[in-house]
Design a protein around this motif. Sequence first.
Motif, PDB file in Angstrom:
ATOM      1  N   MET A   1       6.514  36.779  50.970  1.00  0.00           N
ATOM      2  CA  MET A   1       6.064  38.035  50.889  1.00  0.00           C
ATOM      3  C   MET A   1       6.038  37.986  48.687  1.00  0.00           C
ATOM      4  O   MET A   1       6.926  38.282  48.232  1.00  0.00           O
ATOM      5  CB  MET A   1       6.006  38.423  51.376  1.00  0.00           C
ATOM      6  N   SER A   2       5.263  39.057  48.683  1.00  0.00           N
ATOM      7  CA  SER A   2       5.218  39.646  46.824  1.00  0.00           C
ATOM      8  C   SER A   2       5.824  40.043  47.237  1.00  0.00           C
ATOM      9  O   SER A   2       6.012  41.264  47.736  1.00  0.00           O
ATOM     10  CB  SER A   2       3.367  39.604  46.637  1.00  0.00           C
ATOM     11  N   LEU A   3       6.725  40.754  46.434  1.00  0.00           N
ATOM     12  CA  LEU A   3       7.849  42.505  45.978  1.00  0.00           C
ATOM     13  C   LEU A   3       6.951  42.840  44.740  1.00  0.00           C
ATOM     14  O   LEU A   3       7.606  43.606  45.312  1.00  0.00           O
ATOM     15  CB  LEU A   3       9.272  41.898  45.713  1.00  0.00           C
ATOM     16  N   SER A   4       5.782  43.261  44.582  1.00  0.00           N
ATOM     17  CA  SER A   4       5.668  43.284  43.261  1.00  0.00           C
ATOM     18  C   SER A   4       4.933  44.632  44.037  1.00  0.00           C
ATOM     19  O   SER A   4       4.477  44.124  44.663  1.00  0.00           O
ATOM     20  CB  SER A   4       5.304  43.316  42.544  1.00  0.00           C
ATOM     21  N   LEU A   5       4.227  45.914  44.230  1.00  0.00           N
ATOM     22  CA  LEU A   5       3.629  46.451  44.283  1.00  0.00           C
ATOM     23  C   LEU A   5       2.420  47.132  43.944  1.00  0.00           C
ATOM     24  O   LEU A   5       2.371  47.126  42.553  1.00  0.00           O
ATOM     25  CB  LEU A   5       4.577  48.272  44.572  1.00  0.00           C
ATOM     26  N   LEU A   6       1.269  46.981  45.024  1.00  0.00           N
ATOM     27  CA  LEU A   6       0.123  47.474  44.109  1.00  0.00           C
ATOM     28  C   LEU A   6      -0.601  48.335  43.942  1.00  0.00           C
ATOM     29  O   LEU A   6       0.673  49.420  44.951  1.00  0.00           O
ATOM     30  CB  LEU A   6      -0.920  46.517  44.609  1.00  0.00           C
ATOM     31  N   PRO A   7      -1.381  48.468  43.041  1.00  0.00           N
ATOM     32  CA  PRO A   7      -1.156  50.252  42.441  1.00  0.00           C
ATOM     33  C   PRO A   7      -2.196  50.722  43.840  1.00  0.00           C
ATOM     34  O   PRO A   7      -2.752  49.619  44.656  1.00  0.00           O
ATOM     35  CB  PRO A   7      -2.004  50.342  41.223  1.00  0.00           C
ATOM     36  N   ASN A   8      -3.176  52.152  43.672  1.00  0.00           N
ATOM     37  CA  ASN A   8      -3.096  52.629  44.852  1.00  0.00           C
ATOM     38  C   ASN A   8      -5.134  52.637  44.309  1.00  0.00           C
ATOM     39  O   ASN A   8      -5.460  51.997  45.214  1.00  0.00           O
ATOM     40  CB  ASN A   8      -3.328  54.271  45.144  1.00  0.00           C
ATOM     41  N   ASN A   9      -5.263  52.819  42.728  1.00  0.00           N
ATOM     42  CA  ASN A   9      -6.430  52.433  42.844  1.00  0.00           C
ATOM     43  C   ASN A   9      -6.400  51.277  41.558  1.00  0.00           C
ATOM     44  O   ASN A   9      -5.462  51.288  41.024  1.00  0.00           O
ATOM     45  CB  ASN A   9      -6.888  53.809  42.088  1.00  0.00           C
ATOM     46  N   HIS A  10      -7.452  50.678  42.139  1.00  0.00           N
ATOM     47  CA  HIS A  10      -7.844  49.212  41.797  1.00  0.00           C
ATOM     48  C   HIS A  10      -9.510  48.532  41.680  1.00  0.00           C
ATOM     49  O   HIS A  10     -10.229  49.168  42.836  1.00  0.00           O
ATOM     50  CB  HIS A  10      -6.483  48.301  41.599  1.00  0.00           C
ATOM     51  N   THR A  11      -9.047  47.673  40.664  1.00  0.00           N
ATOM     52  CA  THR A  11     -10.394  47.194  41.042  1.00  0.00           C
ATOM     53  C   THR A  11     -10.582  45.739  41.926  1.00  0.00           C
ATOM     54  O   THR A  11      -9.661  45.090  41.281  1.00  0.00           O
ATOM     55  CB  THR A  11     -11.722  47.001  39.711  1.00  0.00           C
ATOM     56  N   VAL A  12     -11.277  45.380  42.969  1.00  0.00           N
ATOM     57  CA  VAL A  12     -11.014  44.116  43.504  1.00  0.00           C
ATOM     58  C   VAL A  12     -12.376  42.711  43.468  1.00  0.00           C
ATOM     59  O   VAL A  12     -13.341  43.530  43.376  1.00  0.00           O
ATOM     60  CB  VAL A  12     -11.133  43.911  45.063  1.00  0.00           C
ATOM     61  N   LEU A  13     -11.838  41.826  42.212  1.00  0.00           N
ATOM     62  CA  LEU A  13     -12.974  40.831  42.177  1.00  0.00           C
ATOM     63  C   LEU A  13     -12.788  39.571  43.432  1.00  0.00           C
ATOM     64  O   LEU A  13     -11.766  39.065  43.595  1.00  0.00           O
ATOM     65  CB  LEU A  13     -12.623  40.179  40.995  1.00  0.00           C
ATOM     66  N   PRO A 102      -3.436  24.461  39.661  1.00  0.00           N
ATOM     67  CA  PRO A 102      -2.651  25.010  38.595  1.00  0.00           C
ATOM     68  C   PRO A 102      -2.101  26.367  39.288  1.00  0.00           C
ATOM     69  O   PRO A 102      -1.392  26.505  39.286  1.00  0.00           O
ATOM     70  CB  PRO A 102      -3.013  25.141  38.031  1.00  0.00           C
ATOM     71  N   ILE A 103      -2.855  26.313  41.010  1.00  0.00           N
ATOM     72  CA  ILE A 103      -2.471  27.725  41.426  1.00  0.00           C
ATOM     73  C   ILE A 103      -2.584  27.504  43.080  1.00  0.00           C
ATOM     74  O   ILE A 103      -2.721  26.085  43.940  1.00  0.00           O
ATOM     75  CB  ILE A 103      -4.110  28.453  41.505  1.00  0.00           C
ATOM     76  N   ARG A 104      -1.122  27.859  42.961  1.00  0.00           N
ATOM     77  CA  ARG A 104      -0.067  27.445  44.614  1.00  0.00           C
ATOM     78  C   ARG A 104       0.634  27.941  44.515  1.00  0.00           C
ATOM     79  O   ARG A 104       1.398  29.180  44.096  1.00  0.00           O
ATOM     80  CB  ARG A 104       0.669  26.115  44.312  1.00  0.00           C
ATOM     81  N   ALA A 105       1.752  28.560  45.970  1.00  0.00           N
ATOM     82  CA  ALA A 105       2.222  29.788  46.114  1.00  0.00           C
ATOM     83  C   ALA A 105       2.479  29.417  47.692  1.00  0.00           C
ATOM     84  O   ALA A 105       1.778  28.559  48.335  1.00  0.00           O
ATOM     85  CB  ALA A 105       2.160  30.865  46.134  1.00  0.00           C
ATOM     86  N   ALA A 106       3.605  29.363  48.179  1.00  0.00           N
ATOM     87  CA  ALA A 106       3.775  29.106  49.650  1.00  0.00           C
ATOM     88  C   ALA A 106       4.284  30.552  50.356  1.00  0.00           C
ATOM     89  O   ALA A 106       5.412  31.758  49.814  1.00  0.00           O
ATOM     90  CB  ALA A 106       5.126  28.302  50.002  1.00  0.00           C
ATOM     91  N   LEU A 147      -9.737  43.557  29.224  1.00  0.00           N
ATOM     92  CA  LEU A 147      -7.748  44.534  28.762  1.00  0.00           C
ATOM     93  C   LEU A 147      -7.302  45.093  29.589  1.00  0.00           C
ATOM     94  O   LEU A 147      -6.663  45.796  29.239  1.00  0.00           O
ATOM     95  CB  LEU A 147      -8.770  45.300  27.374  1.00  0.00           C
ATOM     96  N   ALA A 148      -8.020  44.901  31.291  1.00  0.00           N
ATOM     97  CA  ALA A 148      -7.211  45.101  32.455  1.00  0.00           C
ATOM     98  C   ALA A 148      -6.487  44.459  32.699  1.00  0.00           C
ATOM     99  O   ALA A 148      -6.708  42.886  31.950  1.00  0.00           O
ATOM    100  CB  ALA A 148      -8.539  45.147  33.347  1.00  0.00           C
ATOM    101  N   SER A 149      -5.152  45.004  32.746  1.00  0.00           N
ATOM    102  CA  SER A 149      -4.104  44.078  33.233  1.00  0.00           C
ATOM    103  C   SER A 149      -4.770  43.699  35.255  1.00  0.00           C
ATOM    104  O   SER A 149      -5.481  44.092  35.678  1.00  0.00           O
ATOM    105  CB  SER A 149      -2.914  44.853  33.646  1.00  0.00           C
ATOM    106  N   VAL A 150      -3.679  42.501  35.750  1.00  0.00           N
ATOM    107  CA  VAL A 150      -4.317  41.610  36.483  1.00  0.00           C
ATOM    108  C   VAL A 150      -3.633  41.640  37.527  1.00  0.00           C
ATOM    109  O   VAL A 150      -1.294  41.831  36.710  1.00  0.00           O
ATOM    110  CB  VAL A 150      -3.874  39.795  36.237  1.00  0.00           C
ATOM    111  N   SER A 151      -2.920  42.306  38.632  1.00  0.00           N
ATOM    112  CA  SER A 151      -2.008  43.025  39.893  1.00  0.00           C
ATOM    113  C   SER A 151      -1.804  41.495  40.651  1.00  0.00           C
ATOM    114  O   SER A 151      -1.444  41.834  41.246  1.00  0.00           O
ATOM    115  CB  SER A 151      -2.804  44.187  40.269  1.00  0.00           C
ATOM    116  N   GLY A 152      -3.033  40.860  40.931  1.00  0.00           N
ATOM    117  CA  GLY A 152      -2.112  39.650  41.991  1.00  0.00           C
ATOM    118  C   GLY A 152      -3.614  39.103  41.481  1.00  0.00           C
ATOM    119  O   GLY A 152      -5.218  39.114  41.894  1.00  0.00           O
ATOM    120  N   LEU A 314       0.657  36.882  50.441  1.00  0.00           N
ATOM    121  CA  LEU A 314       1.554  35.655  49.570  1.00  0.00           C
ATOM    122  C   LEU A 314       0.224  35.823  48.126  1.00  0.00           C
ATOM    123  O   LEU A 314      -1.096  35.855  47.796  1.00  0.00           O
ATOM    124  CB  LEU A 314       0.104  34.573  50.165  1.00  0.00           C
ATOM    125  N   SER A 315       1.429  35.850  47.368  1.00  0.00           N
ATOM    126  CA  SER A 315       0.109  36.250  45.599  1.00  0.00           C
ATOM    127  C   SER A 315       0.296  35.142  45.350  1.00  0.00           C
ATOM    128  O   SER A 315       1.870  34.180  45.078  1.00  0.00           O
ATOM    129  CB  SER A 315       1.571  37.736  45.114  1.00  0.00           C
TER     130      SER A 315
END
Length: 543
Positions: A1-13, A102-106, A147-152, A314-315
Motif C-alpha cells: 500500500m502506498s504510504l504517501s497521502l494524496l491531496p484533497n483536490n486534484h485532476t484525475v486523468l 517498465p511500470i510494475r508494483a506489488a 507543469l503540474a505535479s504527479v501525485s500517483g 497500490l501505487s
Amino acid sequence: MSLSLLPNNHTVLMISDEFLSIYAVTARSARLVETVPWEAEDFEANVAGIIAKDCGRKSVLILNDMVEQHYRKERVIRTGVGFADRTALLRRKLNVAFSGFPIRAAYPLKEKMPKTDKQPAADIYIFAAVAGTDQFTKTMNATRSSLASVSGLCLLPVESSDMIGALSAKLVKKDKAKAEARWSIFMGQHRNGSLRQVVTKNGELALTRMSPISNVEENAEIWAQDLHQEFKATMSYLSRLGYEEHDGLDVVVIATHAAGEILTGLLDGAYDLHVMTVMEVAQALGLSIGRQDSLHYADPLHVAWVGRKRRLILSMKAPIIDDVSRPRRMAAAVMAALVLGGGFQGYQFIQKAASVSEIGSEISQREKQKAQLDVGYEREIRRLNDVGFDARRVQSAIAVNAALEAQNIKVLNVINGMGKALGKNLRIDSLNIERPKISSVEKFIDGMGKKAPPLFEARMRMTYPATANVDAGNKEVRDLRDRLEIALPDHKVRVTKFLKDYEYTEGLVVEAGDLEKENIQQDFVAEILVQGPPQSSEKVIKQ
C-alpha cells in the motif's frame, strides 16, 4: 500500500484504450471536464492546456483503465527471512515476473499461507504491471508540459476493489436478513463502450475482465444479452478460483431501469442480484458525481471513489513519474533558494538547476524510448512465434555457432549424431558445449603421456518428473549412452548423473487458483558427458 497521502483536490486523468478522460476531483465531487481522443490533433498541447487552465494546474492522479493490465498471484516466504531480505526478495521476484514492463508494483493480500511439512509460511502478494504504451507516454508528456505535479499512478480494478466491498456492505445492511457474501462482482459499462468487471473475494481483488459490448441506448435487449454472456464467462472463471455457492455472491450491475428489467429476467441464479443506475450507486456510497446524461456508465463512480482517497492501495512505480514531478519540485526549491540567498547566486543556481532538469528530462526521454523499443521488439518476436517462426531460437543458434567457430569447435555433425541417438521420443533440456578446463598439472601429465586433451566437452541434461520410475529412467539413460557411442565413434561418452541423483526444482510462479492446492515437486535430472576427439584429430567434426 502506498504510504504517501494524496491531496484533497486534484485532476484525475483516466486512461482508456480509446481516449483520455479528464476529471476535476475534490473531496466532495467529481466532474468530467473533457474527453480527448488519442488521435486528436495537438493532443499533448491541448491536454496540457486543460490541466493548467480548466483544472487549475492541480496535482495529477493517473487512473489506468486500459485492457492491457497484467496481474499474477505470488507467494513470498515469511519465516526465517529478515525484513530487508524479504524486501529484496520481493523486488527481485517482481522484476523477474514482469521484466519486460517498465511500470510494475506489488501489494500484500490478507490471505496467508501457513507453514506445513512441505512448505514454509509465506505471504501472498498480487504482482501488477502495465506496458509503457503510446497513450501513457502522451499522458505523461502533456502532464510535464502543464507543469503540474504527479501525485500517483494506479490501476482502476485494484483501487475500486474496496469500493465494491463498501457497496456490498451497504446492501447487506439495507437487507438485514442476508449475510455478507465472500464474493462480489461489479459490472459496469464505460464510456468507451467496454464492460469492466471487477471481482473481489473477501474485499480484495480476485479477477478483472474487460470486453466490448453493444450500446444499451441503441438496443437494450441486445445489450442485456451481451452482458449475460459476459457474466456467464466470469462465473466459469470463478469456479476455477474456488468459488462455491455457500460462499455467497453479490452481483451489482450498472444499468438503466428499462435495461435492468430485461437483464433481471436473464440473470437467475444462486446469488444476490442488484441492478442499479449510476446515480443510485453513488447515493449509496455517498459520492457526488453531478448530473449524468447516461445512467448506465460506471466511469464517474470509479473516478469519484479513487479521487477522494487519501492513500492508494497500490501505487504503481515508474521512473518517468519521478521525472515529470522533478522539475516542479526543483522549481519550488529554486524559489526558496532565491528568497533565502537572493541576488546573483540565486540566478546562477536557477540556471544550473534548469540545466540539470533539462539533462535529466532528456535522459528520461531516452530511457522511455528504449523501453518502448523493447516492448515493440518483444511484440514482433511474439508475432513471429504465432506464425511458427521461433526468432529467439534462430538468434540463439547463430550466436552459439559463432561462439563455437571462434574456438575452432565445429560440432554440427556431433549435434546431428546426438539428434539421431535421441530419436523421436527423447528430448534434452540443455546442451552445454565448451572447451575443457585443463590445469597445469594435467597438461604436464598429458604431455608426458603424449595424450592430447579433448577438443570440447558437451553436457546433455534431461529432466524427468518426480513420478517417473527411477529404474526405467536409468535404463533409458544407459541406452541413450550406448546409441551415442555408436553415432559418435571417435568420442568418449559417459553418464555423469543418473536419476537417483535428483535435484530440487521449485516452481516459484503461481498465477491463479487455490495456492494451498499447489504442490512443489522434485524433478530427477540426468546428465551425459560427450568428450570430443583429441585436438590433434578433427576428421569427424570437419565440415
